[in-house]
Write a protein that holds these residues in place. Structure first.
Motif, PDB file in Angstrom:
ATOM      1  N   THR A 221      14.041   2.780   0.005  1.00 21.19           N
ATOM      2  CA  THR A 221      12.826   3.401   1.256  1.00 21.19           C
ATOM      3  C   THR A 221      11.758   4.556   0.840  1.00 21.19           C
ATOM      4  O   THR A 221      11.007   2.821  -0.137  1.00 21.19           O
ATOM      5  CB  THR A 221      14.571   4.442   0.546  1.00 21.19           C
ATOM      6  N   LEU A 222      11.485   4.983   0.951  1.00 14.67           N
ATOM      7  CA  LEU A 222       9.942   5.902   0.607  1.00 14.67           C
ATOM      8  C   LEU A 222       9.718   5.618  -0.595  1.00 14.67           C
ATOM      9  O   LEU A 222       8.668   5.497  -1.621  1.00 14.67           O
ATOM     10  CB  LEU A 222       9.447   6.783   1.202  1.00 14.67           C
ATOM     11  N   TYR A 223      11.048   6.323  -1.282  1.00 10.63           N
ATOM     12  CA  TYR A 223      10.797   5.771  -2.819  1.00 10.63           C
ATOM     13  C   TYR A 223      10.196   4.657  -3.636  1.00 10.63           C
ATOM     14  O   TYR A 223       9.871   4.736  -4.877  1.00 10.63           O
ATOM     15  CB  TYR A 223      12.461   6.917  -3.617  1.00 10.63           C
ATOM     16  N   GLY A 224      10.373   4.109  -3.220  1.00 12.56           N
ATOM     17  CA  GLY A 224       9.945   1.980  -3.254  1.00 12.56           C
ATOM     18  C   GLY A 224       8.392   2.339  -3.032  1.00 12.56           C
ATOM     19  O   GLY A 224       7.957   1.311  -3.832  1.00 12.56           O
ATOM     20  N   LEU A 225       7.683   3.259  -2.593  1.00 12.74           N
ATOM     21  CA  LEU A 225       6.451   2.594  -2.558  1.00 12.74           C
ATOM     22  C   LEU A 225       5.529   3.929  -3.276  1.00 12.74           C
ATOM     23  O   LEU A 225       4.059   3.746  -3.979  1.00 12.74           O
ATOM     24  CB  LEU A 225       5.554   3.603  -1.180  1.00 12.74           C
ATOM     25  N   LEU A 226       6.935   4.283  -4.622  1.00 11.94           N
ATOM     26  CA  LEU A 226       6.379   5.088  -5.107  1.00 11.94           C
ATOM     27  C   LEU A 226       5.374   4.112  -6.541  1.00 11.94           C
ATOM     28  O   LEU A 226       6.216   3.485  -7.289  1.00 11.94           O
ATOM     29  CB  LEU A 226       6.331   6.220  -6.178  1.00 11.94           C
ATOM     30  N   PRO A 227       4.198   4.270  -6.895  1.00  9.35           N
ATOM     31  CA  PRO A 227       3.570   3.591  -8.021  1.00  9.35           C
ATOM     32  C   PRO A 227       4.425   3.851  -8.703  1.00  9.35           C
ATOM     33  O   PRO A 227       4.575   4.856  -9.538  1.00  9.35           O
ATOM     34  CB  PRO A 227       1.886   4.022  -8.173  1.00  9.35           C
ATOM     35  N   GLU A 228       3.844   3.044  -9.856  1.00  8.12           N
ATOM     36  CA  GLU A 228       4.903   3.123 -11.386  1.00  8.12           C
ATOM     37  C   GLU A 228       3.812   4.293 -12.315  1.00  8.12           C
ATOM     38  O   GLU A 228       2.902   4.883 -11.980  1.00  8.12           O
ATOM     39  CB  GLU A 228       4.329   2.177 -12.325  1.00  8.12           C
ATOM     40  N   GLY A 229       4.680   5.257 -12.636  1.00 12.44           N
ATOM     41  CA  GLY A 229       4.544   6.547 -13.173  1.00 12.44           C
ATOM     42  C   GLY A 229       4.493   8.244 -12.551  1.00 12.44           C
ATOM     43  O   GLY A 229       3.869   8.770 -12.902  1.00 12.44           O
ATOM     44  N   TYR A 230       4.758   8.184 -11.714  1.00 13.45           N
ATOM     45  CA  TYR A 230       4.736   9.011  -9.940  1.00 13.45           C
ATOM     46  C   TYR A 230       5.875   8.979  -9.868  1.00 13.45           C
ATOM     47  O   TYR A 230       6.577   8.003  -9.649  1.00 13.45           O
ATOM     48  CB  TYR A 230       3.635   8.011  -8.945  1.00 13.45           C
ATOM     49  N   SER A 231       5.977  10.201  -9.007  1.00 15.89           N
ATOM     50  CA  SER A 231       7.880  10.846  -8.972  1.00 15.89           C
ATOM     51  C   SER A 231       7.032  11.680  -7.487  1.00 15.89           C
ATOM     52  O   SER A 231       5.557  12.272  -7.237  1.00 15.89           O
ATOM     53  CB  SER A 231       8.344  11.720  -9.953  1.00 15.89           C
ATOM     54  N   ALA A 232       8.525  11.963  -7.143  1.00 15.22           N
ATOM     55  CA  ALA A 232       8.298  13.029  -5.789  1.00 15.22           C
ATOM     56  C   ALA A 232       7.627  14.652  -6.676  1.00 15.22           C
ATOM     57  O   ALA A 232       8.212  15.119  -7.480  1.00 15.22           O
ATOM     58  CB  ALA A 232       9.181  13.291  -5.386  1.00 15.22           C
ATOM     59  N   ILE A 233       7.326  15.302  -6.005  1.00 18.45           N
ATOM     60  CA  ILE A 233       6.829  16.675  -6.093  1.00 18.45           C
ATOM     61  C   ILE A 233       8.487  17.379  -5.925  1.00 18.45           C
ATOM     62  O   ILE A 233       9.084  16.966  -5.291  1.00 18.45           O
ATOM     63  CB  ILE A 233       5.692  17.177  -5.658  1.00 18.45           C
ATOM     64  N   GLY A 234       8.779  17.834  -7.174  1.00 14.88           N
ATOM     65  CA  GLY A 234      10.258  18.498  -7.483  1.00 14.88           C
ATOM     66  C   GLY A 234       9.484  19.600  -6.731  1.00 14.88           C
ATOM     67  O   GLY A 234       9.088  20.365  -5.788  1.00 14.88           O
ATOM     68  N   ARG A 235      10.872  20.651  -7.173  1.00 23.01           N
ATOM     69  CA  ARG A 235      11.364  21.750  -6.957  1.00 23.01           C
ATOM     70  C   ARG A 235      10.051  23.294  -7.400  1.00 23.01           C
ATOM     71  O   ARG A 235       9.920  23.761  -5.953  1.00 23.01           O
ATOM     72  CB  ARG A 235      12.207  22.392  -8.054  1.00 23.01           C
TER      73      ARG A 235
END
Length: 635
Positions: A221-235
């Motif tokens: 999904t779109l999460y597969g585009l995250l570079p290594e070491g990066y994550s979605a902006i959380g709560r």
């Protein structure tokens, strides 16, 4: 070592008395300054602050210089979006999900209709797409193999007549075993993929043309585009859109590394660029033409244009104190809430345009009838109305007020407490203190309740409550005598200190309904007290009654399992949820004061210190009915 339940109060007092020095001799070492800037923190840690040039960008985590890609990013046309809100708008209606109820509000008339009633009372996230409302239901139980729940779809065109459709059942959303309703951050649909976003990662489903769903791996999904070491902006970056919502409107999305440094990722190419050391915690919001990041040191916002990420200091019309109250924006500026919660709660809705000009749109107040932990919250703007949630004597309400002025309009009482309190006939508060007894003593009080006698056993329950309250009052008096002896012995030569300690010392009992139906009644007696030291103490005693006989029930009245089997069942849940314990507190699971009833299982309560530390708080395990060999008619 497990502390026996009956010794807890004396242990608490010993600890609290020993900690008096923390209060009177200077407190504890170490301070935290929430106003410190991210740059100051990095400089103190010896880190280099990084700014990217127009030609190159530097990734702060990996220290790699990359060619900047300009064609994929930029400002977009203005759009109106309320995805992920506690209220969401479509086709002239507002939809919400509060305290286990999905409801609909007619935006014209204010008429409110409950569409779905859940077994538990959690307020969960939902999303709307193409005439369907999707929601994820998490049972309010304890788990052995990860928190699980069910994905449902509700057809908004037939919501009055058709039940929700179960799309996927028993879906695991985390490997943790503690009650997990807070794990979900947001829900959204992007290009036929439903995203259930968590504190870490997401659970994703493909919406198939035949009306079913198929779980897909996050990396597909779109999460597969995250570079290594990066994550979605959380709560805690809640003012920034989620990955799918950002992708839908901008064609790219924002992400962060472990230091909260931001990048933006192009959906089409997968290429990304660093924002040169810029961070977003709570202090950020995104519009169609810029991202605004708080400059705490100077109490202002810095606007970075989405076309070139050039930073321009805004006028200081947003102080740091206001940032959590920013509730909406449009093409002209930002709306925020300013609240003054004194004896009279005053709420102001202000509009600030992009040049920093401020306008008061509406101001209204409410007399607070009694101290309440619930204030105004959940603000939402739509079509000239300000919607919000607030506490009243008869429960927590969804209300709205016109920006043209006038009185607030109550729309929907979503409070479970008000539904439970319907069985209460009257309440009584008995207080004793130095003023009303004219004797030197600590303050004590007990809040009693009496139920309406609607079932055959309710009169017997009231008789049992009378005895419970008498025992609690006797305990408060004994506690007062012990406290007086303690203070007089320790501080006999210091009358001023004795008076100071008595003035701050108290012990209260409060009875409240925690479960009610035609067959059973659950009442909790919550005790709390302060006798000096770093903090007070609190504890709970539960009572479950049969409303047809008036008899107090135990866990064994509901199950056929032997005591040994019950202890092993409880032990498994304790060990699964809290790895630091060997499960030995399960040996006390059959103590009657621990047992409480819910709509989804049988509950076992442990007070503070019985499993973990004071900071860990009390522990409650709700074990599903199906785990036990339930007696006939007891489910």
């Amino acid at each position: 070592m497990r502390i026996p339940r009956q010794e807890l109060k004396s242990v608490r007092k010993s600890i609290l008395s020993a900690l008096l020095c923390c209060v009177f001799l200077g407190g504890c070492a170490g301070t935290y300054n929430p106003m410190k800037t991210a740059v100051e923190t990095r400089e103190e840690a010896g880190e280099e602050t990084i700014e990217s040039s127009p030609e190159t960008v530097v990734d702060e985590k990996w220290e790699v210089t990359l060619e900047k890609k300009e064609e994929s990013y930029g400002a977009v046309s203005y759009f109106d979006e309320d995805a992920n809100g506690l209220l969401q708008h479509t086709d002239g209606y507002l939809y919400g999900y509060l305290e286990g109820r999905i409801f609909r509000v007619n935006a014209q008339t204010g008429e409110t209709t409950v569409l779905v009633a859940m077994k538990n009372t959690m307020s969960n996230h939902f999303c709307i797409d193409n005439g369907y409302l999707y929601y994820f239901y998490i049972p309010q139980i304890s788990f052995l193999d990860g928190v699980r729940g069910d994905l449902y779809r509700l057809d908004l065109n037939s919501a009055d007549s058709e039940a929700p459709v179960l799309l996927a059942g028993n879906v695991r959303i985390t490997e943790e075993n503690r009650t997990g309703y807070e794990k979900i951050v947001k829900m959204s649909v992007y290009e036929d993929v439903l995203y259930i976003m968590l504190d870490e990662g997401a659970v994703c489903f493909k919406l198939l043309v035949n009306g079913t769903v198929e779980e897909v791996a996050m990396e597909d999904t779109l999460y597969g585009l995250l570079p290594e070491g990066y994550s979605a902006i959380g709560r805690y970056g809640y003012n920034l859109p989620s990955i799918p919502d950002c992708a839908a409107h901008y064609g790219y999305f924002f992400a962060q590394n472990e230091k909260n440094y931001l990048i933006r990722v192009d959906v089409g190419s997968g290429k990304w660029e660093s924002l040169g050391g810029k961070t977003a915690y709570r202090e950020a919001f995104l519009t169609h033409e810029g991202i605004y990041l708080a400059d705490r040191e100077n109490s202002q916002w810095i606007r970075y244009g989405l076309d070139d990420m050039t930073g321009v200091a805004s006028s200081p019309w947003f102080s740091y104190d206001y940032m959590q109250d920013m509730i909406d924006w449009d093409e002209n500026g930002v709306y925020f809430i300013e609240m003054d919660n004194g004896e009279t709660a005053v709420t102001r809705l202000l509009f600030v345009d992009w040049e920093g000009n401020e306008e008061l749109l509406i101001s209204f107040e409410k007399q607070i009838p009694y101290p309440s932990p619930y204030g105004m919250e959940g603000f939402y703007l739509r079509d000239g109305w300000l919607y919000y949630r607030d506490q009243y004597e008869d429960g927590r309400w969804l209300l709205r007020i016109s920006l043209a002025g006038g009185e607030s309009e109550k729309l929907y009482c979503y409070d479970l407490g008000s539904r439970l309190d319907a069985v209460i006939r009257e309440t009584e508060i008995v207080e004793k203190n130095t003023e009303n007894t004219e004797e030197r003593r600590m303050s004590t009080s007990i809040t009693k309740l009496w139920i309406k006698e609607e079932q055959t056993g309710d009169a017997a329950i009231n008789a049992a409550l009378k005895k419970i309250y008498a025992e609690a009052e006797a305990e408060l008096e004994e506690e007062n005598r012990e406290i007086m002896d303690h203070y007089l012995y320790d501080y006999e030569a210091d009358e001023a200190l004795i008076e100071e300690m008595l003035a701050m010392s108290y012990e209260y009992y409060t009875a409240y309904i925690d479960y009610a139906d035609e067959d059973y009644l659950g009442i909790c007696m919550m005790g709390e007290g302060y006798w000096g030291g770093a903090h007070g103490g609190y504890w709970y005693d539960y009572y479950v009654f049969d409303r047809h006989t008036g008899k107090r029930l135990t866990l064994q009245d509901f199950v056929n399992n032997s005591p040994e089997e019950i202890v092993e069942i409880v032990r498994a849940y304790i060990v699964a949820g809290y790895e630091w314990t060997d499960g030995s507190p399960a040996e006390d699971a059959l103590e009657v004061d621990r047992f409480f009833l819910t709509t989804e299982g049988l509950g076992i309560h442990y007070d503070v210190y019985e499993i973990g530390s004071y900071v860990d708080g009390p522990f409650e395990f709700i074990i599903p009915f199906e785990v036990f060999d339930m007696k006939e008619g007891r489910t």
